[in-house]
Design an enzyme around this catalytic site. Structure first.
Site, mmCIF file in Angstrom:
data_model
loop_
_atom_site.group_PDB
_atom_site.id
_atom_site.type_symbol
_atom_site.label_atom_id
_atom_site.label_comp_id
_atom_site.label_asym_id
_atom_site.label_seq_id
_atom_site.Cartn_x
_atom_site.Cartn_y
_atom_site.Cartn_z
ATOM 1 N N TYR A 12 0.918 -1.251 0.124
ATOM 2 C CA TYR A 12 0.038 -0.145 0.041
ATOM 3 C C TYR A 12 0.801 1.166 -0.068
ATOM 4 C CZ TYR A 12 -3.132 3.511 1.979
ATOM 5 O OH TYR A 12 -3.789 4.505 2.266
ATOM 6 N N ASP A 52 11.483 -13.285 -1.756
ATOM 7 C CA ASP A 52 11.525 -12.927 -0.347
ATOM 8 C C ASP A 52 12.816 -12.387 0.168
ATOM 9 O OD1 ASP A 52 9.352 -14.569 2.049
ATOM 10 O OD2 ASP A 52 11.362 -13.589 2.770
ATOM 11 N N ASN A 92 9.970 -11.708 10.433
ATOM 12 C CA ASN A 92 9.983 -10.923 9.371
ATOM 13 C C ASN A 92 10.424 -9.580 9.626
ATOM 14 O OD1 ASN A 92 9.359 -10.213 6.571
ATOM 15 N ND2 ASN A 92 7.354 -9.468 6.866
ATOM 16 N N THR A 117 6.842 3.832 12.709
ATOM 17 C CA THR A 117 5.276 3.883 13.230
ATOM 18 C C THR A 117 5.245 4.777 14.245
ATOM 19 O OG1 THR A 117 3.556 2.572 13.802
ATOM 20 C CG2 THR A 117 5.617 1.693 14.085
ATOM 21 N N TYR A 141 4.288 -5.817 17.408
ATOM 22 C CA TYR A 141 4.539 -4.771 16.400
ATOM 23 C C TYR A 141 5.396 -3.711 16.376
ATOM 24 C CZ TYR A 141 3.715 -1.724 12.381
ATOM 25 O OH TYR A 141 3.822 -0.565 11.602
ATOM 26 N N ASN A 170 -1.709 7.233 11.161
ATOM 27 C CA ASN A 170 -2.393 6.452 10.167
ATOM 28 C C ASN A 170 -2.336 6.665 8.644
ATOM 29 O OD1 ASN A 170 -3.050 6.102 12.928
ATOM 30 N ND2 ASN A 170 -4.791 4.854 12.210
ATOM 31 N N ARG A 281 -10.728 -2.482 21.368
ATOM 32 C CA ARG A 281 -9.804 -3.575 20.878
ATOM 33 C C ARG A 281 -8.419 -3.446 21.350
ATOM 34 N NH1 ARG A 281 -8.021 -2.388 14.496
ATOM 35 N NH2 ARG A 281 -6.909 -0.927 15.788
#
Ligand code: UFG
Length: 328
Positions: A12, A52, A92, A117, A141, A170, A281
């Site tokens: 994205y 990968d 990863n 982030t 994360y 975001n 959440r």
């Protein structure tokens, strides 16, 4: 003109950045295993390697072709999943990033822009958040991303890597022409979920928590248009200094609550978008808001989109044109 290796360039944020780099006159090679990315999002004429990062032979072969810089987007990003399967995230986001850094060192590539982030701040002590604020992630994360920021800072001292961590708030919206956009499977993010309700692919949107210490009780986020993020990447890669690690928040500094976002989406789409209250959440901070002063003053970055309705319009255009995403 730089020759730039872009890991996760079919994803994205990556795909929007690839377009920006090409428009900025750079040569780009996308390296993506397509586990979440979409081949269709890579423009014609851009070199594409389907592999990968864990495939070190292929990675060395590709990076060995001679690059000036790396943009590293490839990573897992589902916070909830990272809580349940932390090692998948460490494998990863950490192991593969270390492999990439080792290969860069071996191939003498000394510039990197890294997708970090706001999740590295955890629950911020103060909002808006400046880069100086304590980084204390509250989920795996966020841990993996912060660990890699530390690795970049250490590599700067050890072998002269110049790098820049962009701490996204975001990411939202889609290319203005509606040709590329957000397509995750499963979809977990608020804006695409809301727009899938408007397309009648879902019956309602669940509002995760209405008792947060925010003006209307729902979580407040700083939605940053993906093309503004792309501008930030171009500026970052063109302003990296050898041996220096730097980090920038990338957000508008404007907050939108979950309720406000749903309301704006009702106006943009003309659909009633039924919403139901649901429990909180796990791991959601009440408010995440960037202080973008540093990237504005140091890199001259300015967001073009500061209005949530304008951001939603671009996302709506993408979702209407591609109701099932790229190929599904
Ligand atoms: N939300 C809902 N209903 C939904 C989906 C989301 O109410 O169906 C709420 C969430 O609880 C949150 C807000 O909408 O308050 C935004 O949620 P998103 O999932 O769209 O985005 P996040 O803020 O959780 O996640 C983003 C990035 C992550 C990053 C995180 C930092 O996608 O990669 O910010 O907290 F880690």
């Amino acid at each position: 003109m730089m020759n730039i290796f872009v890991s996760g360039g079919a994803g994205y944020v990556g795909s929007h950045c690839v377009r920006r780099l090409v428009a900025g006159g750079h040569r780009v090679t996308v390296y993506d295993n397509l586990c979440a990315g979409h081949r269709e999002s890579v423009p014609e004429g851009v070199a594409f390697v389907c592999a990968d990062l864990a495939d070190r032979d292929q990675l060395s072969k590709t990076l060995g072709e001679g690059f000036d810089a790396v943009m590293h987007f490839a990573a897992f990003l589902d916070v909830g999943e990272s809580v349940k399967a932390p090692l998948k995230y460490y494998q990863n986001n950490v192991s593969n990033t270390i492999g990439l850094l080792e290969t860069m060192r071996d191939c003498d590539v000394k510039r990197m822009v890294f997708s970090s982030t706001c999740a590295t701040y955890g629950i911020p002590a103060e909002v808006p958040i400046t880069e100086q604020q304590n980084q204390a992630p509250i989920n795996p994360y966020g841990h993996t991303k912060l660990a890699m920021e530390w690795a970049l800072a250490d590599c700067a001292k050890a072998w002269g890597l110049g790098s820049c961590a962009l701490r996204y708030f975001n990411a939202a919206g889609a290319a203005k022409d509606g040709s590329i956009g957000e397509d995750h499977d499963p979809e977990i993010h608020l804006i695409p979920v809301v727009l899938q309700v408007a397309l009648e692919q879902r019956q309602h949107v669940s509002i995760f928590g209405k008792d947060y210490p925010t003006p209307d009780g729902t979580c407040v986020r700083d939605y940053i248009h993906v093309e503004d993020l792309a501008d930030a990447h171009l500026l970052a890669i063109e302003n990296i200094h050898p041996g220096v690690f730097d980090a920038f928040n990338v957000g508008t500094g404007i907050g939108t609550s979950v309720r406000q976002l749903i309301e704006a989406a009702r106006e943009v789409t003309g659909h009633e978008i039924p919403a139901t209250d649901a429990p909180r959440r796990l791991g959601d901070p009440p408010t995440l808001l960037a202080d973008p002063t540093k990237i504005k003053s140091q890199l001259g970055w300015r967001p073009k989109y500061t209005d949530i309705s304008a951001i939603l319009e671009t996302a709506w255009e993408w979702h209407r044109k591609h109701p099932t995403g790229y190929t599904r």
